[in-house]
Design a protein around this motif. Sequence first.
Motif, short mmCIF file in Angstrom:
data_model
loop_
_atom_site.label_atom_id
_atom_site.label_comp_id
_atom_site.label_asym_id
_atom_site.label_seq_id
_atom_site.Cartn_x
_atom_site.Cartn_y
_atom_site.Cartn_z
N ILE A 72 0.84 -1.21 0.00
CA ILE A 72 0.00 0.00 0.00
C ILE A 72 0.87 1.25 0.00
CG2 ILE A 72 -1.82 1.23 1.26
CD1 ILE A 72 -2.72 -1.48 0.21
N GLN B 106 2.05 1.77 -3.51
CA GLN B 106 0.92 2.07 -4.40
C GLN B 106 0.49 3.52 -4.24
OE1 GLN B 106 -2.39 -0.48 -3.70
NE2 GLN B 106 -3.66 0.39 -5.34
N VAL C 29 -7.42 0.82 1.99
CA VAL C 29 -8.06 0.33 0.76
C VAL C 29 -9.54 0.73 0.74
CG1 VAL C 29 -8.67 -1.72 -0.57
CG2 VAL C 29 -6.42 -1.57 0.53
N PHE D 24 -9.91 4.66 0.26
CA PHE D 24 -9.63 5.13 -1.10
C PHE D 24 -10.65 4.57 -2.09
CE2 PHE D 24 -6.00 7.93 -1.42
CZ PHE D 24 -5.59 7.95 -0.09
N THR D 25 -11.01 3.29 -1.94
CA THR D 25 -12.08 2.77 -2.81
C THR D 25 -13.31 3.67 -2.71
OG1 THR D 25 -11.27 0.55 -2.40
CG2 THR D 25 -13.45 0.72 -3.37
N GLN E 296 -6.97 3.39 -11.50
CA GLN E 296 -6.62 3.27 -10.08
C GLN E 296 -7.79 2.70 -9.27
OE1 GLN E 296 -5.34 7.18 -8.84
NE2 GLN E 296 -3.54 7.17 -10.16
N TYR E 297 -8.99 3.14 -9.65
CA TYR E 297 -10.18 2.68 -8.93
C TYR E 297 -10.35 1.17 -9.09
CZ TYR E 297 -15.19 2.72 -7.57
OH TYR E 297 -16.39 2.49 -6.98
N TRP F 182 -7.81 -0.42 -6.72
CA TRP F 182 -8.22 -0.37 -5.31
C TRP F 182 -9.31 -1.40 -5.03
CZ3 TRP F 182 -5.13 1.59 -1.97
CH2 TRP F 182 -4.39 2.75 -2.23
N ARG G 128 -9.38 -5.22 -2.50
CA ARG G 128 -10.13 -5.34 -1.25
C ARG G 128 -10.07 -6.78 -0.74
NH1 ARG G 128 -15.69 -3.03 -3.11
NH2 ARG G 128 -14.89 -4.01 -5.00
#
Lengths: 156, 156, 156, 156, 156, 156, 156, 156, 156, 156, 156, 156
Positions: free
Chosen positions: I49, I52, I105, I108-109, I147-148, I151, I155
């Motif tokens: 993370i 990232q 995670v 940000f998600t 990026q989405y 993320w 999960r």
Amino acid sequence: MPTINSPLTDDAYKVVTEALRDALIDLIDLSLLGKQAHWNVVGPRFRTIHFQLDEVVDAARKHADIVAERSATVGSPADGRAETIARDTQITRLDAGWIRDDDVVAAFTGLYEGLIARMRQRAQDVEQADPVSNNILLDVVEELEKQYWMWQAERS
Amino acid sequence: MPTINSPLTDDAYKVVTEALRDALIDLIDLSLLGKQAHWNVVGPRFRTIHFQLDEVVDAARKHADIVAERSATVGSPADGRAETIARDTQITRLDAGWIRDDDVVAAFTGLYEGLIARMRQRAQDVEQADPVSNNILLDVVEELEKQYWMWQAERS
Amino acid sequence: MPTINSPLTDDAYKVVTEALRDALIDLIDLSLLGKQAHWNVVGPRFRTIHFQLDEVVDAARKHADIVAERSATVGSPADGRAETIARDTQITRLDAGWIRDDDVVAAFTGLYEGLIARMRQRAQDVEQADPVSNNILLDVVEELEKQYWMWQAERS
Amino acid sequence: MPTINSPLTDDAYKVVTEALRDALIDLIDLSLLGKQAHWNVVGPRFRTIHFQLDEVVDAARKHADIVAERSATVGSPADGRAETIARDTQITRLDAGWIRDDDVVAAFTGLYEGLIARMRQRAQDVEQADPVSNNILLDVVEELEKQYWMWQAERS
Amino acid sequence: MPTINSPLTDDAYKVVTEALRDALIDLIDLSLLGKQAHWNVVGPRFRTIHFQLDEVVDAARKHADIVAERSATVGSPADGRAETIARDTQITRLDAGWIRDDDVVAAFTGLYEGLIARMRQRAQDVEQADPVSNNILLDVVEELEKQYWMWQAERS
Amino acid sequence: MPTINSPLTDDAYKVVTEALRDALIDLIDLSLLGKQAHWNVVGPRFRTIHFQLDEVVDAARKHADIVAERSATVGSPADGRAETIARDTQITRLDAGWIRDDDVVAAFTGLYEGLIARMRQRAQDVEQADPVSNNILLDVVEELEKQYWMWQAERS
Amino acid sequence: MPTINSPLTDDAYKVVTEALRDALIDLIDLSLLGKQAHWNVVGPRFRTIHFQLDEVVDAARKHADIVAERSATVGSPADGRAETIARDTQITRLDAGWIRDDDVVAAFTGLYEGLIARMRQRAQDVEQADPVSNNILLDVVEELEKQYWMWQAERS
Amino acid sequence: MPTINSPLTDDAYKVVTEALRDALIDLIDLSLLGKQAHWNVVGPRFRTIHFQLDEVVDAARKHADIVAERSATVGSPADGRAETIARDTQITRLDAGWIRDDDVVAAFTGLYEGLIARMRQRAQDVEQADPVSNNILLDVVEELEKQYWMWQAERS
Amino acid sequence: MPTINSPLTDDAYKVVTEALRDALIDLIDLSLLGKQAHWNVVGPRFRTIHFQLDEVVDAARKHADIVAERSATVGSPADGRAETIARDTQITRLDAGWIRDDDVVAAFTGLYEGLIARMRQRAQDVEQADPVSNNILLDVVEELEKQYWMWQAERS
Amino acid sequence: MPTINSPLTDDAYKVVTEALRDALIDLIDLSLLGKQAHWNVVGPRFRTIHFQLDEVVDAARKHADIVAERSATVGSPADGRAETIARDTQITRLDAGWIRDDDVVAAFTGLYEGLIARMRQRAQDVEQADPVSNNILLDVVEELEKQYWMWQAERS
Amino acid sequence: MPTINSPLTDDAYKVVTEALRDALIDLIDLSLLGKQAHWNVVGPRFRTIHFQLDEVVDAARKHADIVAERSATVGSPADGRAETIARDTQITRLDAGWIRDDDVVAAFTGLYEGLIARMRQRAQDVEQADPVSNNILLDVVEELEKQYWMWQAERS
Amino acid sequence: MPTINSPLTDDAYKVVTEALRDALIDLIDLSLLGKQAHWNVVGPRFRTIHFQLDEVVDAARKHADIVAERSATVGSPADGRAETIARDTQITRLDAGWIRDDDVVAAFTGLYEGLIARMRQRAQDVEQADPVSNNILLDVVEELEKQYWMWQAERS
């Protein structure tokens, strides 16, 4: 805990991992002694020997990593801890303290003979059991013999 | 044989070379144990730990070289031979064999505490006697403490 | 004409700029003498010494630039003109003409002792007045002392 | 002590080594004055002039090295010591202290005229005696004249 | 949740983390204002100032990262969120909109004085409590003072 | 078959292609002898001489290529076959077998005198006929003379 | 407005700037025609010719820049505007539209003869007046003649 | 002779190739004028403008190549010959001779307005007929508008 | 003070600069929050993370710069000051302090959904008014959506 | 004079050094003929063949160096002098002068058959005596056979 | 198992993922056929075609990766398995075995027409549904059309 | 059409080309499945697995190219078309769609056992017939076995 499957038969496994274990000890000890002399050499050829020893150390570290990862690959954990090296190494000790440049050349010329003989034997021992390890050990032999030529060539 | 003059007084020489000698032993042993774990780690975090350990080893080797050359610079030959490390190291041993990823994190988190305390003490010991060695050892402390943060942060 | 404000008190300013001025003269002169010997060395170790001197010159030039820009930064213009160096340098002169490799080693080994003592003194002088300049000068000391070790180590 | 044979006749030797000796003094002094102004320039064009001067210094150092090594090659040791430069340079001095950007441009524009005239004369002097040195000096002239164009072009 | 052990005593912890927290706020705000001016500067020196500001931003971002990771390393989470910066920054605001090149130089020259004084104080505050953080903050000071010299030098 | 037009008059063509042909033979033979000594040198200066010879070989190969392509460019095919070199070379032979480092230095110092004299003559021969080939050959002379200085400088 | 002083006498100035002006026109037009053919070539050797033309264009642009800056350096502004090229170029036009690979080879082989003759003449014209410009133009000749060899060699 | 099939309908072909042809002329002329000013600019901002113009030229050449190859790709040979540019360009001419830095900024600021308007129109013209060419031309617009901002921003 | 002409009509100007202003705020805030989490994340996935987030920050900074310079290009100064971000950002705040890897995670998600919706809307808003800004914003959307995906994909 | 110890038995020594000696002659001669054709090829495929031959030469030179150093390593000095090559080579001669592209392809296609057969035989001869030399020669075979495929593939 | 949210409406999702799925199949198959021809081409243009095909493969692999990751990003897993390609590809098969250079050019020229038409259609299909995917596919079209030009241009 | 001569006997040819054909199919399919999983993996170890798979793909593509070119070299065209892979591969299929990280590790750990056994068998099959192909296949085995260790080591 995951276990690493060996692609080798049990007999081959015994021969190959023993050869790799011993090769690893020789290579790590060579890297430690190379640094020892790198730091303590004195004499008119200081710079030449100082930098040559770093090439010896770089090659020994690279080959030690390849040998140890091959050992893990064929199913046997590697052992490169200080007490293992100190207990099992077959390379003649260097004394502590400053060491003259000519004596570095003599000492290293002296230790390669046994080192190469052992490494050639290991390559031969694994030839049938595992040609991949055989190739890896022959690459080590090629490098060590080339270094041996250079040490001999620069004796005064 | 040439002798290396020390820029330090006799008292400073004694304090500084002792600190550098002990720092060197810690750093070389850290590099050997880092490789030991690099080869033998298993578990879901294998790759992450495997590569993190190589960064630990690279930093330890770089600092060992700087410390040993500083020792030679202030007039005292360095000693990084396997038997010296095996005899004098203060770092807790790793057992031989495969080691789970969580156990690697735990083991390394555990060993940094003593390592950092000893290194901070050495930096303080040489502060008056040789500010150059003090700076070198503080750089080691900075790196070790940053690694310690990372090991702690990734405990599960 | 713009004036450069000093972040230092008047007392600190005096101590620090004097130390930097003298350090600059030593470093520029070392770079000129390094090139002088680089061009004129003869003897069996020609190549080794020839290239080693270029490393001395590169480090001296880099440090001279850092020292001079620090001087400007704390409010005092730097002075690195030939006549200033010729008038104020404290380094022993090299004679003109060819110079044997052993004599280069002897001459440089000889000049570092004073050079390092002066630079250490300057670092100490500024320690209270400006820790940033102290750090800069300690880096210079570290490099010079390492070079001094190497010159000593290669005496024949 | 080894002696360096000259590939030149005695007459040519005299002409060529004199030209190279003088060219070396001009180039080293240019590099010192370039750094002097690099450190002490002030004014709105500070950054532009500051970086332009580093290019001047880099070129002068590179050419000084080529000229000095050519001198050694044709059998005459080079002399680039501070007292030689201070005593024999023909370039007008810069005053110590801060110097405004426009004044830097004016000062450097002013010193190139003589510098180029002398360097052109030297190139011409050696044309018959040693076309290799002639080529080396013409490269210096080409670079200096290009810099001179740029200094003139940016006068305000 | 893992906790990060501090290598510092409780007293030292308090002093050090406060200094790092405030340094982080200054550095992030400097990077934001640097970009603000980078985008909005107009005038004949547009290109020079535009690129100089990117160097300021790059250095500020690099140092912010080092300072924040040191904070985590000594056991205190870092806080670099927009509302924290907006609430606690001590740097004078820039107005929105286009800004002339001379005004950029004046504005930045103006803000460094306080910035450097605060950062020097922080470095001094942590000197006894944590020499590693002291070194980190002195590096910040060295960079900021060098930038300050350059901003001053290019005032018109 | 395409024919390559010569930009030279018939008289110039004869002078220039003859000079280039002979220069090519000298340069290829120098590259072969350089490798011969690179492989067979022994003695305390082994590494220094071993690497120096590779620089000689690299330069000779580069110049051979330039000279041969210039020959094709002015309309004459180049001839660098082994039997041509063996038959027409004017460089003194090295004996087969190991060769001591001092003897390498002596042998190469010895062969450059004739080599340089011939190459200077060729440059002069083509000066009127083709200034481009003149420039190419002067670059060869410059390099060879610089190597000659270095070989002389390292005689023991 | 600043004026650029010429390092040349008035007579030399006239000869040199005229040669450089004409050389510039030839080189810019060569770069435009090279691109023209680069875009429009068709036939089995498309890729080979397509990339070869880019090398021609790169070299022509590089030399055009050197020639034009030399013109400014000796005091005469350069003129490389489209209408100047269109009016004064001496190179035979290419027709618009697709052009077969063999025709490209024939067309370029054809145009180099005049191009080289004119450039050689210019180099000779300036030899006495300005040896620096002479060297620059000889480098152009060397490159053009090498390209001419290659165009000839690949005629079918 | 191979013919290049167009992936476009006849109507689209007409619109697209016309737009690309005109864009190519604008871009080549911009690259020639950029170099013209690069060589002839004088004044205090000489270096800033000199280098900025090289960026303009590099971008214009890159985009000219993309536009011309797109033209070939959609089946129409490109035309970038000097007489075509001289005859059809819509960019205002620069006078021959030296040009002050402020005048360069004014002249280039002046010519972008029309240039951008024409290029935007072309992008719009081809939007339905060929979205690929539309994207290519919008990239040109983006670059030109960014340059236009910078030219405007640095007016004095 | 120079004014930047807008290539847009007044209506287009209003739509476009508003979209760019809001996009800039989102992007700068994303970069600040990315660093915030980069420093404070803890848990077994710390390293994954941690690195990232640096990629998220690098992309956000790059796009912020492009968006802000586009704003200046179309005639409107950019505003990226801390107080503007703090006041106008629409991204949900992160709490201060350590934050577990799974929570990073999740956080940000969570924030990308709104971020992407707003950015897609802005791209659509400017599509008619300025296709260049439309392209710039679509590049931002493409990066954010990628990026989405990542993320979401990681999960637990 | 130092002697180089062979790690091989006397019988192995004889077999291995003979194989290496002959391999060296083949490889050096291949490199000389490769350059010969590189310079003299003419015809429509000039560029393709011209560059392909440089790759042949580069590989041959690299392998010659490895083979010769292996020979020294196993105790036998290498012999790569022009007269040795001219006397002992088994490769068919090329005639002097220009050579058409198709003839180059035919000539090289023709010489590889014997070359590969001899090299394969040597690899087999040393297999028992020295697996390291066997590996080295098999690498040579792999490269030569790949080149042979390419020469055959491009026959017309 | 985490699910990837789509930023698209259901209708858009269907159109976009179908277009991306088909584009992926075309691109992977192009990369496999490119390699197939790369290995098996024979004839005088062997080298030219051999290397050109590697550029085709590199571009196809890069675009396949971008297209597949866009598919995942918009919520649909990608399918690039061999049986999927074999079953669904619309590109005409190459026969097994050697293939002449002219036939490679003809075969590839032939397959691009359909490939480009399909890819253009997909770009158009997604234009309303997802402008980001539209941009990605237009980049693919631009590259494919450029390659198509080149294949056509080199037909004999 | 040129035919590629095989350096092998007919019996050897049959054995070797069959081994290479099958190795090629395994390697291409591994590269396709590696990408398949690279795109579709989900779960907490997403990033680690995502990047590890790209290393698998890079190695598989590199080895596929070497194996296919060896096949051509020994006289047999390579066959890497999608339908060949789909029909003849022996690797277990992956299902379409998203795939959890642990399942990727399990699936790849599962497929390497057969892959390595087949590749080892092929290396052994060709050992007598062609030691060069034997070496190539052993390099493949070494890489695959190392990857297999890593996949096993990271099972949860």
